[in-house]
Design an enzyme around this catalytic site. Structure first.
Site, PDB file in Angstrom:
ATOM      1  N   TYR A 161      20.914  49.615 -32.681  1.00 22.70           N
ATOM      2  CA  TYR A 161      22.409  49.906 -33.050  1.00 22.70           C
ATOM      3  C   TYR A 161      22.394  51.766 -32.874  1.00 22.70           C
ATOM      4  CZ  TYR A 161      22.563  45.425 -34.936  1.00 22.70           C
ATOM      5  OH  TYR A 161      22.510  44.123 -35.009  1.00 22.70           O
ATOM      6  N   HIS A 185      14.217  40.692 -33.165  1.00 26.53           N
ATOM      7  CA  HIS A 185      15.771  40.924 -33.048  1.00 26.53           C
ATOM      8  C   HIS A 185      16.003  39.830 -31.961  1.00 26.53           C
ATOM      9  CE1 HIS A 185      19.458  43.885 -32.751  1.00 26.53           C
ATOM     10  NE2 HIS A 185      19.519  42.533 -32.867  1.00 26.53           N
ATOM     11  N   ASP A 229      22.527  46.051 -43.264  1.00 31.40           N
ATOM     12  CA  ASP A 229      21.913  45.287 -41.863  1.00 31.40           C
ATOM     13  C   ASP A 229      21.956  46.437 -40.859  1.00 31.40           C
ATOM     14  OD1 ASP A 229      21.170  42.774 -40.901  1.00 31.40           O
ATOM     15  OD2 ASP A 229      22.428  43.693 -39.411  1.00 31.40           O
TER      16      ASP A 229
HETATM   17  N1  LIG Z   1      20.797  40.065 -35.079  1.00 30.66           N
HETATM   18  C1  LIG Z   1      21.777  40.005 -34.123  1.00 30.66           C
HETATM   19  O1  LIG Z   1      21.476  39.789 -32.873  1.00 30.66           O
HETATM   20  C2  LIG Z   1      23.381  40.582 -34.163  1.00 30.66           C
HETATM   21  C3  LIG Z   1      23.600  41.080 -35.318  1.00 30.66           C
HETATM   22  N2  LIG Z   1      24.461  41.377 -35.924  1.00 30.66           N
HETATM   23  C4  LIG Z   1      24.689  42.057 -37.208  1.00 30.66           C
HETATM   24  O2  LIG Z   1      26.049  41.342 -37.933  1.00 30.66           O
HETATM   25  C5  LIG Z   1      27.149  42.314 -38.044  1.00 30.66           C
HETATM   26  C6  LIG Z   1      28.348  41.730 -38.051  1.00 30.66           C
HETATM   27  O3  LIG Z   1      28.700  41.363 -36.703  1.00 30.66           O
HETATM   28  P1  LIG Z   1      29.697  41.913 -35.687  1.00 30.66           P
HETATM   29  O4  LIG Z   1      29.530  41.601 -34.304  1.00 30.66           O
HETATM   30  O5  LIG Z   1      29.875  43.576 -36.148  1.00 30.66           O
HETATM   31  O6  LIG Z   1      31.203  41.442 -36.160  1.00 30.66           O
HETATM   32  P2  LIG Z   1      32.098  41.068 -37.442  1.00 30.66           P
HETATM   33  O7  LIG Z   1      32.324  39.641 -37.134  1.00 30.66           O
HETATM   34  O8  LIG Z   1      31.448  41.402 -38.725  1.00 30.66           O
HETATM   35  O9  LIG Z   1      33.274  41.950 -37.089  1.00 30.66           O
HETATM   36  C7  LIG Z   1      33.393  43.186 -37.143  1.00 30.66           C
HETATM   37  C8  LIG Z   1      34.926  43.748 -36.443  1.00 30.66           C
HETATM   38  O10 LIG Z   1      35.873  43.229 -37.518  1.00 30.66           O
HETATM   39  C9  LIG Z   1      36.434  44.359 -38.016  1.00 30.66           C
HETATM   40  N3  LIG Z   1      36.833  43.960 -39.429  1.00 30.66           N
HETATM   41  C10 LIG Z   1      36.124  44.083 -40.369  1.00 30.66           C
HETATM   42  N4  LIG Z   1      36.624  43.473 -41.566  1.00 30.66           N
HETATM   43  C11 LIG Z   1      37.883  43.405 -41.285  1.00 30.66           C
HETATM   44  C12 LIG Z   1      39.006  42.808 -41.942  1.00 30.66           C
HETATM   45  N5  LIG Z   1      38.815  42.597 -43.252  1.00 30.66           N
HETATM   46  N6  LIG Z   1      39.943  42.618 -41.291  1.00 30.66           N
HETATM   47  C13 LIG Z   1      40.387  42.861 -39.933  1.00 30.66           C
HETATM   48  N7  LIG Z   1      39.149  43.432 -39.322  1.00 30.66           N
HETATM   49  C14 LIG Z   1      38.006  43.504 -39.832  1.00 30.66           C
HETATM   50  C15 LIG Z   1      35.659  45.417 -37.677  1.00 30.66           C
HETATM   51  O11 LIG Z   1      36.576  46.579 -37.632  1.00 30.66           O
HETATM   52  P3  LIG Z   1      36.754  47.925 -38.512  1.00 30.66           P
HETATM   53  O12 LIG Z   1      34.992  48.450 -38.679  1.00 30.66           O
HETATM   54  O13 LIG Z   1      37.404  48.941 -37.991  1.00 30.66           O
HETATM   55  O14 LIG Z   1      36.740  47.423 -39.877  1.00 30.66           O
HETATM   56  C16 LIG Z   1      34.992  45.087 -36.573  1.00 30.66           C
HETATM   57  O15 LIG Z   1      35.694  45.569 -35.432  1.00 30.66           O
HETATM   58  C17 LIG Z   1      26.793  43.310 -37.096  1.00 30.66           C
HETATM   59  O16 LIG Z   1      27.178  44.661 -37.454  1.00 30.66           O
HETATM   60  C18 LIG Z   1      25.210  43.662 -37.005  1.00 30.66           C
HETATM   61  O17 LIG Z   1      24.836  44.216 -38.203  1.00 30.66           O
HETATM   62  C19 LIG Z   1      25.701  41.223 -34.878  1.00 30.66           C
HETATM   63  C20 LIG Z   1      25.567  41.093 -33.706  1.00 30.66           C
HETATM   64  C21 LIG Z   1      24.230  40.648 -33.263  1.00 30.66           C
HETATM   65  O1  LIG Z   2      22.623  43.131 -32.614  1.00 28.63           O
HETATM   66  C1  LIG Z   2      23.020  43.184 -31.577  1.00 28.63           C
HETATM   67  C2  LIG Z   2      24.054  44.038 -31.242  1.00 28.63           C
HETATM   68  O2  LIG Z   2      23.573  45.110 -30.290  1.00 28.63           O
HETATM   69  C3  LIG Z   2      22.644  44.696 -29.255  1.00 28.63           C
HETATM   70  C4  LIG Z   2      22.390  45.057 -28.043  1.00 28.63           C
HETATM   71  O3  LIG Z   2      23.719  45.859 -27.464  1.00 28.63           O
HETATM   72  C5  LIG Z   2      22.525  43.269 -29.202  1.00 28.63           C
HETATM   73  O4  LIG Z   2      21.333  42.732 -28.340  1.00 28.63           O
HETATM   74  C6  LIG Z   2      22.368  42.490 -30.442  1.00 28.63           C
HETATM   75  O5  LIG Z   2      22.289  41.306 -30.507  1.00 28.63           O
END
Ligand SMILES: NC(=O)C1=CN([C@@H]2O[C@H](COP(=O)(O)OP(=O)(O)OC[C@H]3O[C@@H](n4cnc5c(N)ncnc54)[C@H](OP(=O)(O)O)[C@@H]3O)[C@@H](O)[C@H]2O)C=CC1
Ligand SMILES: O=C1CO[C@H](CO)[C@@H](O)[C@@H]1O
Length: 323
Positions: free
Chosen positions: A52, A114, A47
């Site tokens: 990003y 997005h 993803d």
């Molecule tokens: N469409 C949108 O607007 C959005 C899309 N996204 C997408 O969704 C993805 C996931 O969401 P995100 O907000 O990153 O959060 P998550 O809920 O996936 O959490 C990620 C965090 O959890 C930690 N982590 C991962 N696995 C573990 C584990 N097994 N035990 C403990 N800690 C863990 C990671 O650290 P570490 O890397 O150190 O393991 C990181 O700090 C994003 O990366 C992005 O691709 C996210 C937000 C907005």
């Molecule tokens: O996927 C996401 C993470 O980063 C973006 C901006 O910083 C957010 O807007 C978004 O939802």
């Protein structure tokens, strides 16, 4: 190596792996390796998003695995997202071409709008107003952006198109004009924020829900600042103990049993492996109910820079919760 991750089928018959690797906040110097690790252990969905600012490195990781013969392009499912400053229909193709160049790909499997809000067009991804707190808006309607997304499918540059962070009224407005229906709505989804009505609405329209921040994005504070850390919640911890799994595995499994695609992010190889080890245990009806009971409107991704935008999808809901 064949992947053990099951796939779900979109309304148009195409399929998407139920679990993918998130890449937001995956730092330079680490993300290419994370992508390679993920592909090695069976992930096929990565993803990505222009915002990003790491697609170039993600592309390096993907290219390395294809070149070394570990995976074929058509086994992968690569998603990216059109950023808010490129909603103007004549900017959409150019934005996609930049993403494709960075990812070193000829096509995407899925391209999402997005957010429903358009920001002022230009090179600045967050064109801030003088107060430094809010962005300059653009008045492009996402309906017009959707038409330009459809043309990318017709041109063979993307296989599927979808939405992200759209509320049900906004999804319906797209459906009302769509020649190609959105395949998915990617939204924040975890036990502190179930989005029950929106997911039911999407399922009713045969739109797959993709759950982002499924672990509650523990590295970032929630919008309300007062929510506890989801992975430390006593209910989640108790279920982890019961199933001899980690809190993260319980939370990922939960989304899968709700029928959602789920995209946990990690740059840590051990976590990348264990986050995908969720297909050989199940939560029972009582476990599911306990997790459902944790709802608290715990949103972590409010996009507050664009409060006041007429197309902000949930500003009203957030303001009500703060009263
Ligand atoms: N469409 C949108 O607007 C959005 C899309 N996204 C997408 O969704 C993805 C996931 O969401 P995100 O907000 O990153 O959060 P998550 O809920 O996936 O959490 C990620 C965090 O959890 C930690 N982590 C991962 N696995 C573990 C584990 N097994 N035990 C403990 N800690 C863990 C990671 O650290 P570490 O890397 O150190 O393991 C990181 O700090 C994003 O990366 C992005 O691709 C996210 C937000 C907005
Ligand atoms: O996927 C996401 C993470 O980063 C973006 C901006 O910083 C957010 O807007 C978004 O939802």
């Amino acid at each position: 190596m064949a992947s053990k991750i099951p796939r779900v089928v979109f309304k148009n018959g195409a399929s998407i792996p139920m679990l993918g690797l998130g890449t937001w906040n995956s730092p330079p110097g680490q993300v290419a390796q994370a992508v390679k690790n993920a592909i090695e252990v069976g992930y096929r969905y990565i993803d990505c998003a222009h915002i990003y600012e790491n697609e170039h490195e993600v592309g390096e990781g993907i290219a390395a695995k294809i070149t070394h013969g570990n995976v074929k392009r058509d086994e992968l499912f690569i998603t990216s997202k059109l950023w808010n400053t490129y909603h103007q229909p004549d900017k959409v193709l150019g934005a996609l071409l930049v993403t494709l160049r960075n990812l070193r790909l000829e096509y995407l499997d899925l391209y999402l709008i997005h957010w429903p809000m358009a920001y002022r067009e230009g090179d600045d991804l967050f064109p801030l107003r003088p107060d430094g707190k809010r962005v300059h808006f653009s008045d492009v309607d996402y309906i017009d952006t959707w038409g330009a997304m459809e043309r990318l499918v017709e041109a063979g540059l993307v296989r599927n198109i979808g939405l992200s962070n759209f509320n049900s009224r906004q999804v319906q407005r797209v459906l009302d004009v769509a020649i190609i229906s959105p395949a998915t709505n990617q939204i924040e989804c975890h036990p502190y924020l179930h989005q029950a009505e929106l997911t039911e609405f999407c399922h009713g329209k045969r739109i797959i829900v993709t759950a982002y921040s499924p672990l509650g994005s523990p590295a970032r504070p929630s919008a309300k600042q007062t929510d506890p850390i989801l992975m430390e919640d006593p209910v989640v911890q108790k279920l982890a103990l019961k199933h001899a799994k980690s809190a993260a595995q319980v939370l990922i499994r939960y989304q899968i049993q709700l029928g959602h695609v789920v995209i946990p992010k990690s740059v840590n190889r051990g976590r990348i492996v264990s986050n995908a080890d969720v297909f050989e245990f199940s939560l029972d009806a009582d476990d599911m109910q306990q997790l459902a009971g944790l709802e608290r409107g715990g949103r972590t991704c409010p996009e507050s820079f664009s409060f006041g935008h007429p197309h902000h999808p949930f500003e009203g809901e957030l303001r009500k919760a703060r009263r």
